[in-house]
Design a protein around this motif. Structure first.
Motif, PDB file in Angstrom:
ATOM      1  N   ASP A  20      35.079  48.145  52.541  1.00  0.00           N
ATOM      2  CA  ASP A  20      34.561  46.927  53.160  1.00  0.00           C
ATOM      3  C   ASP A  20      33.986  45.935  52.166  1.00  0.00           C
ATOM      4  O   ASP A  20      33.326  44.969  52.552  1.00  0.00           O
ATOM      5  CB  ASP A  20      33.491  47.283  54.195  1.00  0.00           C
ATOM      6  N   SER A  21      34.201  46.144  50.863  1.00  0.00           N
ATOM      7  CA  SER A  21      33.608  45.261  49.872  1.00  0.00           C
ATOM      8  C   SER A  21      34.298  45.413  48.523  1.00  0.00           C
ATOM      9  O   SER A  21      35.097  46.333  48.310  1.00  0.00           O
ATOM     10  CB  SER A  21      32.108  45.564  49.714  1.00  0.00           C
ATOM     11  N   VAL A  22      33.963  44.492  47.640  1.00  0.00           N
ATOM     12  CA  VAL A  22      34.367  44.583  46.240  1.00  0.00           C
ATOM     13  C   VAL A  22      33.088  44.557  45.415  1.00  0.00           C
ATOM     14  O   VAL A  22      32.272  43.639  45.550  1.00  0.00           O
ATOM     15  CB  VAL A  22      35.280  43.408  45.830  1.00  0.00           C
ATOM     16  N   LEU A  23      32.905  45.586  44.592  1.00  0.00           N
ATOM     17  CA  LEU A  23      31.735  45.641  43.718  1.00  0.00           C
ATOM     18  C   LEU A  23      32.134  45.077  42.361  1.00  0.00           C
ATOM     19  O   LEU A  23      33.060  45.586  41.721  1.00  0.00           O
ATOM     20  CB  LEU A  23      31.239  47.080  43.560  1.00  0.00           C
ATOM     21  N   ILE A  24      31.456  44.015  41.942  1.00  0.00           N
ATOM     22  CA  ILE A  24      31.744  43.375  40.664  1.00  0.00           C
ATOM     23  C   ILE A  24      30.611  43.697  39.696  1.00  0.00           C
ATOM     24  O   ILE A  24      29.457  43.347  39.940  1.00  0.00           O
ATOM     25  CB  ILE A  24      31.893  41.850  40.817  1.00  0.00           C
ATOM     26  N   ARG A  25      30.960  44.368  38.613  1.00  0.00           N
ATOM     27  CA  ARG A  25      29.998  44.689  37.561  1.00  0.00           C
ATOM     28  C   ARG A  25      30.302  43.807  36.347  1.00  0.00           C
ATOM     29  O   ARG A  25      31.404  43.845  35.810  1.00  0.00           O
ATOM     30  CB  ARG A  25      30.076  46.164  37.180  1.00  0.00           C
ATOM     31  N   PHE A  26      29.316  43.041  35.931  1.00  0.00           N
ATOM     32  CA  PHE A  26      29.490  42.147  34.799  1.00  0.00           C
ATOM     33  C   PHE A  26      29.005  42.827  33.520  1.00  0.00           C
ATOM     34  O   PHE A  26      27.902  43.376  33.477  1.00  0.00           O
ATOM     35  CB  PHE A  26      28.712  40.843  35.025  1.00  0.00           C
ATOM     36  N   ALA A  27      29.855  42.794  32.501  1.00  0.00           N
ATOM     37  CA  ALA A  27      29.508  43.420  31.230  1.00  0.00           C
ATOM     38  C   ALA A  27      28.512  42.554  30.469  1.00  0.00           C
ATOM     39  O   ALA A  27      28.429  41.342  30.673  1.00  0.00           O
ATOM     40  CB  ALA A  27      30.767  43.626  30.391  1.00  0.00           C
TER      41      ALA A  27
END
Length: 287
Positions: A20-27
């Motif tokens: 139900d989502s997209v997890l975006i992890r920024f480096a």
């Protein structure tokens, strides 16, 4: 085929697909945009998206050696993007992931998986913010003021050296959320600099220029940077939405009702001028 838990790693960020989502992890790194550093990571509910696309991008020598995956947030779904109002540079867009060209098949599969789960009403403005507001700085240092926000009011403490004589004579200002109708953020990266302005309720006259407006703070070189001022503006905007939620535009409403409601969204700062014009034209054409 993209499955839940699959991760797509690109330049300075990684996207993880969930049901139900997209997890975006920024480096974190020297070349990572400072705004992405400030965001850290963001979970984007699929209901907060209106679309996703994949496109090729030319490299430094003109070769098509990279591919760009970009998600498109729904109008009214993300306080950060609502406050930005289309002013972010492409390289700072948190909904944009750049990948090596040989990852094009994986990017396409990721996009297809997201599209399959997008909500039916994705083309309508969201009736509430669906993406969590990023944590703002406790204080924002502008060129002519130091701003604070405690969740209920925004304060301006003028700088003796930066503030105009009009602001300095008027003294420090405090604006409760109940007195506000919206927030206007002008990027400090634009020519001539930017500003943050609070839109006041029951004020018919055009506002004064930012350097003389008691509800505005002016940015400058080293003051009001995007990674600090944009999350601050988004936090105020999110608090305003929680205080006075605006109903969504139902599909079954008559055209004139929908246009009236669009005007309400626009007047409260929840739709930009461009978004308002586009949606108004669309609804008028479908009358």
């Amino acid at each position: 085929m993209c499955r839940m838990g699959d991760v797509l790693a690109g330049n300075h960020a990684a996207w993880e697909f969930d049901s139900d989502s997209v997890l975006i992890r920024f480096a974190r790194g020297m070349r990572t945009p400072r705004l992405w550093h400030a965001l850290g990571e963001r979970r984007i509910p699929l209901e907060a998206l209106s679309g996703v696309d994949v496109s090729a991008a030319a490299g430094a020598m003109g070769r098509r050696d990279t591919v760009v995956l970009r998600a498109v947030p729904r109008t009214g779904a993300d306080p950060l993007m609502e406050a930005a109002a289309g002013q972010l540079k492409e390289v700072c867009d948190p909904y944009r992931l750049v990948l090596p060209g040989d990852r094009a098949p994986q990017a396409a599969a990721f996009a297809d998986a997201v599209r399959e789960r997008l909500a039916p009403g994705r083309d309508e403005p969201a009736d509430r913010f669906l993406v969590e507001v990023p944590p703002p700085p406790l204080q924002l240092k502008a060129y002519d003021a130091r701003l604070g926000f405690d969740g209920s009011a925004v304060t301006f403490h003028w700088s003796r050296t930066g503030a105009s004589s009009a602001k300095w004579r008027a003294g420090d200002q405090r604006f409760a959320l109940a007195d506000l109708s919206g927030v206007e953020w002008a990027s400090p990266d634009r020519p001539g600099g930017g500003y943050l302005r609070l839109r006041l309720r029951d004020t018919a006259a055009d506002p004064a220029p930012p350097d003389h407006d008691l509800a505005a703070a002016v940015f400058g070189t080293g003051y009001g940077a995007v990674h600090e001022s944009l999350p601050f503006a988004a936090a105020v905007l999110a608090a305003l939405r929680e205080r006075a939620p605006v109903a969504a535009v139902p599909r079954a409403r008559a055209s004139d009702d929908r246009l009236t409601h669009l005007s309400e969204l626009h007047s409260t700062g929840l739709l930009t001028d461009a978004e308002y014009a586009t949606l108004r034209a669309r609804f008028a054409a479908g009358a």
